[in-house]
Scaffold this motif. Structure first.
Motif, mmCIF file in Angstrom:
data_model
loop_
_atom_site.group_PDB
_atom_site.id
_atom_site.type_symbol
_atom_site.label_atom_id
_atom_site.label_comp_id
_atom_site.label_asym_id
_atom_site.label_seq_id
_atom_site.Cartn_x
_atom_site.Cartn_y
_atom_site.Cartn_z
ATOM 1 N N UNK A 47 43.717 29.331 30.332
ATOM 2 C CA UNK A 47 42.424 29.988 30.180
ATOM 3 C C UNK A 47 41.987 30.635 31.496
ATOM 4 N N UNK A 48 42.111 29.900 32.590
ATOM 5 C CA UNK A 48 41.717 30.423 33.903
ATOM 6 C C UNK A 48 42.563 31.635 34.278
ATOM 7 N N UNK A 49 43.859 31.558 34.047
ATOM 8 C CA UNK A 49 44.749 32.666 34.389
ATOM 9 C C UNK A 49 44.404 33.908 33.569
ATOM 10 N N UNK A 50 44.142 33.714 32.281
ATOM 11 C CA UNK A 50 43.780 34.837 31.416
ATOM 12 C C UNK A 50 42.468 35.475 31.870
ATOM 13 N N UNK A 51 41.499 34.649 32.247
ATOM 14 C CA UNK A 51 40.218 35.186 32.720
ATOM 15 C C UNK A 51 40.399 35.971 34.021
ATOM 16 N N UNK A 52 41.228 35.448 34.926
ATOM 17 C CA UNK A 52 41.462 36.158 36.189
ATOM 18 C C UNK A 52 42.155 37.495 35.947
ATOM 19 N N UNK A 53 43.152 37.495 35.077
ATOM 20 C CA UNK A 53 43.894 38.733 34.801
ATOM 21 C C UNK A 53 42.983 39.773 34.143
ATOM 22 N N UNK A 54 42.171 39.334 33.189
ATOM 23 C CA UNK A 54 41.249 40.248 32.516
ATOM 24 C C UNK A 54 40.210 40.812 33.462
ATOM 25 N N UNK A 55 39.678 39.952 34.321
ATOM 26 C CA UNK A 55 38.693 40.398 35.307
ATOM 27 C C UNK A 55 39.308 41.435 36.239
ATOM 28 N N UNK A 56 40.513 41.163 36.699
ATOM 29 C CA UNK A 56 41.185 42.081 37.614
ATOM 30 C C UNK A 56 41.441 43.430 36.943
ATOM 31 N N UNK A 57 41.923 43.417 35.706
ATOM 32 C CA UNK A 57 42.206 44.672 35.006
ATOM 33 C C UNK A 57 40.934 45.484 34.778
ATOM 34 N N UNK A 58 39.886 44.825 34.336
ATOM 35 C CA UNK A 58 38.639 45.537 34.079
ATOM 36 C C UNK A 58 38.054 46.092 35.372
ATOM 37 N N UNK A 59 38.102 45.330 36.452
ATOM 38 C CA UNK A 59 37.544 45.810 37.716
ATOM 39 C C UNK A 59 38.289 47.048 38.214
ATOM 40 N N UNK A 60 39.584 47.088 37.990
ATOM 41 C CA UNK A 60 40.373 48.255 38.420
ATOM 42 C C UNK A 60 40.095 49.483 37.566
ATOM 43 N N UNK A 61 39.606 49.276 36.342
ATOM 44 C CA UNK A 61 39.311 50.402 35.452
ATOM 45 C C UNK A 61 37.963 51.049 35.772
ATOM 46 N N UNK A 62 37.124 50.370 36.530
ATOM 47 C CA UNK A 62 35.804 50.901 36.848
ATOM 48 C C UNK A 62 35.871 51.893 38.004
ATOM 49 N N UNK A 63 35.167 52.998 37.868
ATOM 50 C CA UNK A 63 35.130 54.004 38.929
ATOM 51 C C UNK A 63 34.142 53.620 40.029
ATOM 52 N N UNK B 34 31.861 42.642 39.583
ATOM 53 C CA UNK B 34 32.590 42.078 38.446
ATOM 54 C C UNK B 34 33.619 41.058 38.923
ATOM 55 N N UNK B 35 34.338 41.393 39.995
ATOM 56 C CA UNK B 35 35.325 40.454 40.539
ATOM 57 C C UNK B 35 34.669 39.152 40.975
ATOM 58 N N UNK B 36 33.567 39.254 41.688
ATOM 59 C CA UNK B 36 32.865 38.052 42.153
ATOM 60 C C UNK B 36 32.420 37.188 40.976
ATOM 61 N N UNK B 37 31.792 37.811 39.975
ATOM 62 C CA UNK B 37 31.319 37.048 38.826
ATOM 63 C C UNK B 37 32.485 36.470 38.034
ATOM 64 N N UNK B 38 33.546 37.233 37.880
ATOM 65 C CA UNK B 38 34.725 36.744 37.161
ATOM 66 C C UNK B 38 35.346 35.543 37.851
ATOM 67 N N UNK B 39 35.393 35.578 39.171
ATOM 68 C CA UNK B 39 35.928 34.445 39.929
ATOM 69 C C UNK B 39 35.052 33.214 39.707
ATOM 70 N N UNK B 40 33.737 33.394 39.818
ATOM 71 C CA UNK B 40 32.824 32.253 39.599
ATOM 72 C C UNK B 40 32.968 31.703 38.184
ATOM 73 N N UNK B 41 33.027 32.594 37.188
ATOM 74 C CA UNK B 41 33.147 32.155 35.792
ATOM 75 C C UNK B 41 34.456 31.417 35.534
ATOM 76 N N UNK B 42 35.513 31.832 36.194
ATOM 77 C CA UNK B 42 36.821 31.202 36.013
ATOM 78 C C UNK B 42 36.883 29.836 36.687
ATOM 79 N N UNK B 43 36.364 29.742 37.892
ATOM 80 C CA UNK B 43 36.527 28.525 38.679
ATOM 81 C C UNK B 43 35.519 27.432 38.361
ATOM 82 N N UNK B 44 34.358 27.806 37.890
ATOM 83 C CA UNK B 44 33.307 26.819 37.633
ATOM 84 C C UNK B 44 33.741 25.691 36.690
#
Length: 100
Positions: free
Chosen positions: A24-40, A48-58
């Motif tokens: 679950x954590x790995x999937x959340x990290x990968x999704x967060x990373x992909x979405x953050x790279x898609x943003x201009x 998004x990266x910061x929040x995704x990291x917090x959401x994954x690790x908490x």
């Protein structure tokens, strides 16, 4: 496998007991990373990266030091990384400190 490595660090005595959490954590990290790279918008991507990291690790009871994404980008660019436009999974993984 990456998942087994994460599980082993979360529960060294019984990695199988946390394997689903590791997936679950790995999937959340990968999704967060992909979405953050898609943003201009770089600022939004960093938020998004910061929040995704917090959401994954908490839920894993893992401490997190806030990212210095600009520093990660600068280091990656210095070393000729193909990912110099944003943090890599390895850089994100380097931001966490597992509680002992």
């Amino acid at each position: 496998m990456v998942i087994d490595g994460i599980a082993a660090r979360l529960a060294p005595d019984d990695p199988l007991s946390v394997r689903t959490k590791a997936l679950d954590a790995y999937a959340m990290m990968a999704g967060t990373l992909q979405l953050s790279r898609a943003l201009a918008d770089r600022r939004l991507a960093d938020e998004l990266l910061e929040q995704g990291i917090r959401n994954t690790l908490s839920p894993l009871n893992v401490e997190h030091e806030p990212a210095r994404t600009a520093t990660c980008r600068a280091r990656a660019a210095q070393h000729g990384s193909p990912d110099s436009d944003g943090p890599t999974c390895a850089q994100l993984a380097g931001l966490i400190t597992l509680r002992s």
